[in-house]
Design an enzyme around this catalytic site. Structure first.
Site, PDB file in Angstrom:
ATOM      1  N   ASP A 256      68.602  29.403  62.001  1.00  0.00           N
ATOM      2  CA  ASP A 256      67.977  30.463  62.664  1.00  0.00           C
ATOM      3  C   ASP A 256      67.488  30.020  63.856  1.00  0.00           C
ATOM      4  OD1 ASP A 256      69.044  32.546  61.170  1.00  0.00           O
ATOM      5  OD2 ASP A 256      67.205  32.513  59.847  1.00  0.00           O
ATOM      6  N   LYS A 278      68.767  34.234  64.787  1.00  0.00           N
ATOM      7  CA  LYS A 278      67.803  35.612  64.249  1.00  0.00           C
ATOM      8  C   LYS A 278      66.361  35.526  64.674  1.00  0.00           C
ATOM      9  CE  LYS A 278      68.723  37.256  60.203  1.00  0.00           C
ATOM     10  NZ  LYS A 278      69.321  38.699  60.922  1.00  0.00           N
TER      11      LYS A 278
END
Length: 470
Positions: A256, A278
């Site tokens: 991420d 993300k």
């Protein structure tokens, strides 16, 4: 011979079961060596005027033999013949060197403890995991360094190494019979150790491990697996041992936005890295595509690391990912991590609970819905006697503070924001619900950041810098 040309000490493993070992000395120095020797089933004779308490207890139990008396030349000369090894382990260097000289004259290997010069062998720092033995030596130059290296190696060794080694030992004859070709047999073992078979053996699941091994012997390809791993709040030293082990064994990693480079450096260097990016509502790869990618790679036989900041089951969408894996029949493991609330609060010096003012702690997400509103249990949050840890709350910080005041908390209620918590560039801002949004804006606070609300902020402890010269 100069240090540059000295070949140093030759490492080897010696079987001591039933072998007679003479230890000269009965104090703490001798105790450390006798403890190691007993672990290897040696037969131990100790020459010393008296024994320290633990050695005396072992002598009373019949585990060692005590020859009472000083280490005079005549006593030593009479005791040494027939011994496999000799340890000179008194607290008197002159006595130790005299014992070493007598042992040398009889061609018996001798170690004068902490004195390499008269020694013909030394005892390295050791790590034991069942049949696995690891020895670390600095040639007597720096014993403390050897112990520190041992500690670091032990920290990264998997807990199931003993079970794995015993499984390999038990299956060795079976594999040799089923696979006579040495080269192919080596590849089978490598594939086993690097795949789910090795993981199963470490967990003590020998039936599952044997099934994987038999598939490899039959020429079948092992299936893949997904590992959902919590990487903690940012400081690489906060990784769990299990997380580090899987990070160093993955074929590919999906990671991420918020994972720092220092943490990613712990991932196996030749693993394929896939950035899924993300961060709030900006996703390089949508969640459904992440799920599909995990499944695709596992079905191709890869060991896939899904690396998430903090803990995968605390605002990390780990639950959605394992549901997709379960529906697809993909084996997976979940490794918890230190969540941001505990890690960042600790590094900021703010307790999450306190006997005087916070008997509970509430974790909430400040991530707004698609329409921009915050769907949070405001009445439950706006209560004294607790701490609120708000994840992903920087963008919505003004609304968060306004709503908490609207639902009953006073404007001067303590609050703090911890930016890049646990990292070298961590920043901590403290204030109140009334002024924290302006403080955060003035200091350009960005993600990752954790907001803490409650009286515990007033109990913040700032660690003083180390004293000069320490």
């Amino acid at each position: 011979m100069s240090d540059a040309t000295d070949p140093g000490w030759f490492p080897l493993a010696l079987r001591l079961r039933g072998a007679r070992v003479v230890v000269v000395g009965g104090g703490g120095i001798a105790l450390n060596k006798v403890r190691l020797l007993l672990a290897h089933a040696a037969r131990i004779d100790i020459l010393a005027p008296r024994l320290e308490d633990t050695l005396a207890a072992w002598q009373a139990e019949g585990r060692i033999t005590h020859i009472a008396g000083e280490a005079t030349p005549d006593r030593v000369r009479a005791l040494l013949p027939g011994s496999r090894l000799v340890y000179a382990a008194t607290d008197d260097r002159a006595v130790n060197r005299a014992v070493a000289a007598q042992a040398d004259a009889l061609n018996i290997p001798v170690c004068a403890v902490d004195d390499p010069e008269p020694s013909s062998f030394i005892t390295p720092a050791q790590i034991h995991r069942g049949p696995v033995r690891i020895a670390i030596s600095t040639g007597g130059a720096a014993p403390v360094l050897a112990r520190r290296l041992r500690e670091r190696i032990e920290a990264v060794m998997p807990a199931g190494l003993d079970a794995l080694a015993r499984f390999l030992q038990a299956e060795r004859a079976h594999v040799v019979a089923a696979c006579p070709d040495i080269g192919r047999r080596r590849r089978v073992w490598e594939d086993f150790l690097d795949g789910p078979g090795g993981e199963a053996a470490q967990r003590g699941e020998h039936a599952a491990a044997r099934q994987v091994l038999d598939h490899l012997l039959a020429g079948a390809q092992t299936g893949g697996e997904v590992w959902l791993v919590g990487a903690g709040p940012g400081d690489p030293d906060l990784l769990t041992l299990r997380a580090l082990h899987l990070m160093q064994n993955a074929d590919s990693v999906l990671y991420d936005q918020l994972l720092p480079p220092a943490l990613m450096d712990r991932v196996r260097r030749d693993a394929e890295r896939v950035f899924v990016g993300k961060q709030r509502d900006r996703h390089t790869m949508p969640q459904d595509d992440i799920n599909a990618e995990l499944i695709r790679r596992a079905r191709a036989g890869e060991r896939v690391l899904r690396l998430k900041g903090g803990d995968p089951f605390i605002f990390g969408r780990g639950g959605e990912e394992i549901e997709a894996l379960m529906a697809a029949g993909i084996p997976f493991q979940v490794v918890p991590g230190i969540t941001a609330a505990s890690g960042c609060a600790a590094y900021a010096g703010i307790p999450l609970t306190h006997r005087d003012c916070a008997q509970s702690c509430l974790f909430v997400t400040g991530h707004a819905r698609r329409d921009g509103t915050l769907d949070l249990p405001w009445d439950s949050m706006a209560r004294p006697g607790q701490t609120i840890a708000i994840y992903m709350g920087v963008t919505a910080l003004p609304d968060l503070c306004t709503m908490l005041v609207r639902h009953g908390l006073p404007p001067d209620w303590p609050a703090a924001v911890v930016e890049r918590g646990t990292r070298p560039d961590q920043r901590v801002l403290t204030g109140t619900l009334a002024d924290l949004p302006a403080l955060a804006r003035a200091h350009a606070v960005g993600s990752p950041a954790l907001v803490l609300v409650g009286q515990v902020v007033r109990h913040r402890v700032v660690t003083p810098p180390p004293l000069s010269g320490t």
